[in-house]
Structure formats: structure tokens, C-alpha cells
Design a protein around this motif. Sequence first.
Motif, short mmCIF file in Angstrom:
data_model
loop_
_atom_site.label_atom_id
_atom_site.label_comp_id
_atom_site.label_asym_id
_atom_site.label_seq_id
_atom_site.Cartn_x
_atom_site.Cartn_y
_atom_site.Cartn_z
N ARG A 87 26.68 2.92 -7.98
CA ARG A 87 26.47 1.84 -8.66
C ARG A 87 25.72 1.97 -9.97
NH1 ARG A 87 26.47 0.10 -3.40
NH2 ARG A 87 24.19 0.07 -3.40
N SER A 141 26.68 1.36 -13.95
CA SER A 141 25.94 0.41 -15.01
C SER A 141 25.42 1.27 -16.20
CB SER A 141 24.49 -0.13 -14.03
OG SER A 141 25.05 -0.96 -12.76
N THR A 166 26.93 -9.18 -4.21
CA THR A 166 25.67 -9.04 -4.68
C THR A 166 25.48 -7.79 -5.36
OG1 THR A 166 24.31 -8.50 -2.80
CG2 THR A 166 24.38 -10.76 -3.43
N GLN A 225 25.32 -6.82 -9.38
CA GLN A 225 24.30 -6.04 -9.89
C GLN A 225 24.98 -4.85 -10.75
OE1 GLN A 225 21.60 -5.95 -6.32
NE2 GLN A 225 20.26 -7.04 -7.78
N THR A 226 26.05 -4.19 -10.36
CA THR A 226 26.70 -3.33 -11.13
C THR A 226 26.89 -3.69 -12.49
OG1 THR A 226 27.54 -2.19 -8.85
CG2 THR A 226 28.32 -1.35 -11.05
N LEU A 274 25.79 -6.72 -14.00
CA LEU A 274 24.97 -7.21 -14.85
C LEU A 274 24.38 -6.49 -16.04
CD1 LEU A 274 23.13 -9.55 -12.57
CD2 LEU A 274 24.70 -10.25 -14.45
N LEU A 319 18.73 -12.60 -4.24
CA LEU A 319 18.73 -12.42 -5.85
C LEU A 319 18.29 -13.95 -6.61
CD1 LEU A 319 20.53 -10.15 -5.12
CD2 LEU A 319 22.19 -10.79 -6.82
N TRP A 333 14.76 -11.57 -7.20
CA TRP A 333 15.04 -10.70 -8.32
C TRP A 333 15.41 -11.60 -9.50
CZ3 TRP A 333 19.98 -9.38 -10.63
CH2 TRP A 333 20.09 -8.32 -11.26
N GLN A 366 15.75 -2.57 -7.21
CA GLN A 366 16.47 -3.43 -8.07
C GLN A 366 15.68 -3.83 -9.29
OE1 GLN A 366 17.49 -6.30 -5.18
NE2 GLN A 366 18.84 -4.92 -4.14
#
Length: 343
Positions: free
Chosen positions: A19, A23, A98, A102-103, A105, A134, A138, A287
Amino acid sequence: MKQDVIELDGAIGGGQVLRSALSLSMVTGRPFRIERIRAKRSRPGLLRQHLTAVMAAAQVCGARTQGAELGSQALSFEPGPIRGGEYRFAIGTAGSCTLVLQTLLPALLRAPQASRVWISGGTHNPLAPPTDFLTRSWLPLMRRMGAEIDLELLRHGFVPAGGGEIEVTVQPSKLSALHVCDRGSALSQKAFALTAGLASDIARRELDRVARRLDVRPAAMNAISLDPDCGPGNVLLLEYAFEHVTEVFSAFGQASLRAEAVADVAINQADAWLRSGAAVAEHLADQLLLPMALAGSGSFTTPGMTEHLHSNIAVIERFLPVSIACLEEGADQLRIEVSTRDQ
């Protein structure tokens, strides 16, 4: 000019290695090849959740891929330009929404236009942070870094049925440095026990256990019964709000675990973090690291080094001109400092 392919060994960690690479590849435009994906896991290679992340990333940046299929232990990814817009991704199992989000964003924050994304699958998965983590822990820190992100939980989805869905809107945003090295003053403590399609006394027993072991006021404990069609499922959430950070700890009901034992899992996590004095627990540490690296600066304290944190550092330093220092501050506290590396 064609860039050199970054070679990665997926055996240094689990899905986090993949992941983070996706990103960072999207954001930097640097292609990568990863082999031995999740080699040390009981089911190595790409599971449905990981494959969804790969295909979603490829769609967002028009990437060319090789090896993007279920069970594959090798993947090549060559990104193109990031594109905003509307996207819908379905995991097809209870795999984590989730983690797929997050990958994507970091790339969507750098897209030339706003994006709206719907992801369906598992929103409450014991092998990933639940959506509540999240939204309460986060995302507030991401917003302090300058990210304009809104997330709405449309429907809960538990293991094994899945069927949950989240909707996310992302405005193009530039990330700035964030430093979270102390919690600040304590503000509140809350407990939530969610059940769907299960006996109501499960939530009561979990909250009774919380009341016996932790200093949480009765008015701050809530039993929430969800639509039975979302289940069967159960999660206990413990929320600790401090001046500079909010942490959320979770534990998931299983057929083989008594409600009291489920509660103990979350309670023990929270207790270890509280006693450590560190600002962020292990999941939030994982994260925060990549956004801080993209910002070029940041720091936080956490109870100690984990496999996820170690492998994440290794991947980030392959893609970005940053240095990540890990400084021990006593037996139960590690300070992580991110800085831009001289080129």
C-alpha cells in the motif's frame, strides 16, 4: 525520461509494504516492482483487498500493471498522471475499505481537481483500523496538516459478510508539518459497544467489563444496536480525547470469545498506551508516517517499534528524499522524527 524501477522485497512486511509503495509511486511518478508480496503471511500474495487497492490506484493514475491478479506474489506498477473525479470501488469481500482509502488519499490530495470516492466492503475488520478510528483519530490530524478530507460511513460492514460502504470527498491540498510528541491535557473518555444481528447482552457485558477495569463514567458508555442486516458483527471502541490527539482502540467479537474477553483486548491496548506516556499508539503511528514524509517534516512519540512501522520506514526512504530517525526515550517511548534529506 524514463525513471529507474524501484525494486522492493514484500517479505519485509505485510500488505502495508504494497500500500505504501502504491501511494508513493502515484505521488512521485516512480515505477516499482515488488516481489514476495506478503510472503510470510499464512495466505501469501494478493488477497481481494490488496488487489482492489492495486486496481484502484491504477485507475486513479492510469498506471500500467503486471501481476495484478488474486494470489500474485509479484507486481509491476508504472504510474501515469493523477486524475481526480468520481470513483467507485467494490472489494467484494469484508476486506478493509479504510486500507484501500488510505492507499489512494495521498494521490487524491495532489490531483488537479476534487474527488469523490465510494468504497464498499468491510468497514469494521479486525485486521485493519475501523472507520471510527479514521474519523475520530486520524482525519483530525490530517486536517491539521492541511488536508481537506470528509468521510461518511454509509453502512457498516463486518467480517465475514462485508457489505459496508464509505463515501469520501477530497479537495486538492498541500500537507504541512505536524508534531505530536505529547498528548496534552486529558479531555474525555468514552466507550461504544456496537452490535448487529447479535444478542443485546453482548454489548452490556462488554461495557460492564469496561466499567470494572477503567475509569469511564456510565454516561460516557453507549450500547449501539445496528441494523441486523449489517451483521452479524460486534466491535467495542474505546476513545481517549486529549488536547493534541485522540486515540481509538478497538476489539472485535468472535464466536470463540466471551464478551468479557473481547473487552479485555481493547482495554489492554488502551492501558499499555496510557502507561507508556507516548502521544500516539502503534496504528496511528503507522498512518501518520507517510503523510509526514510527504510534508517533508514531522515528529511523534509512540510506545515502540513495530513491524509495520519498520517496513514503512524502509519503503518511504526508497521513494522520498527524507530521513526518518528513531530515538529511544526510555523503555516505553520512541520518538520518530522526519526531515528532508540533502540531495
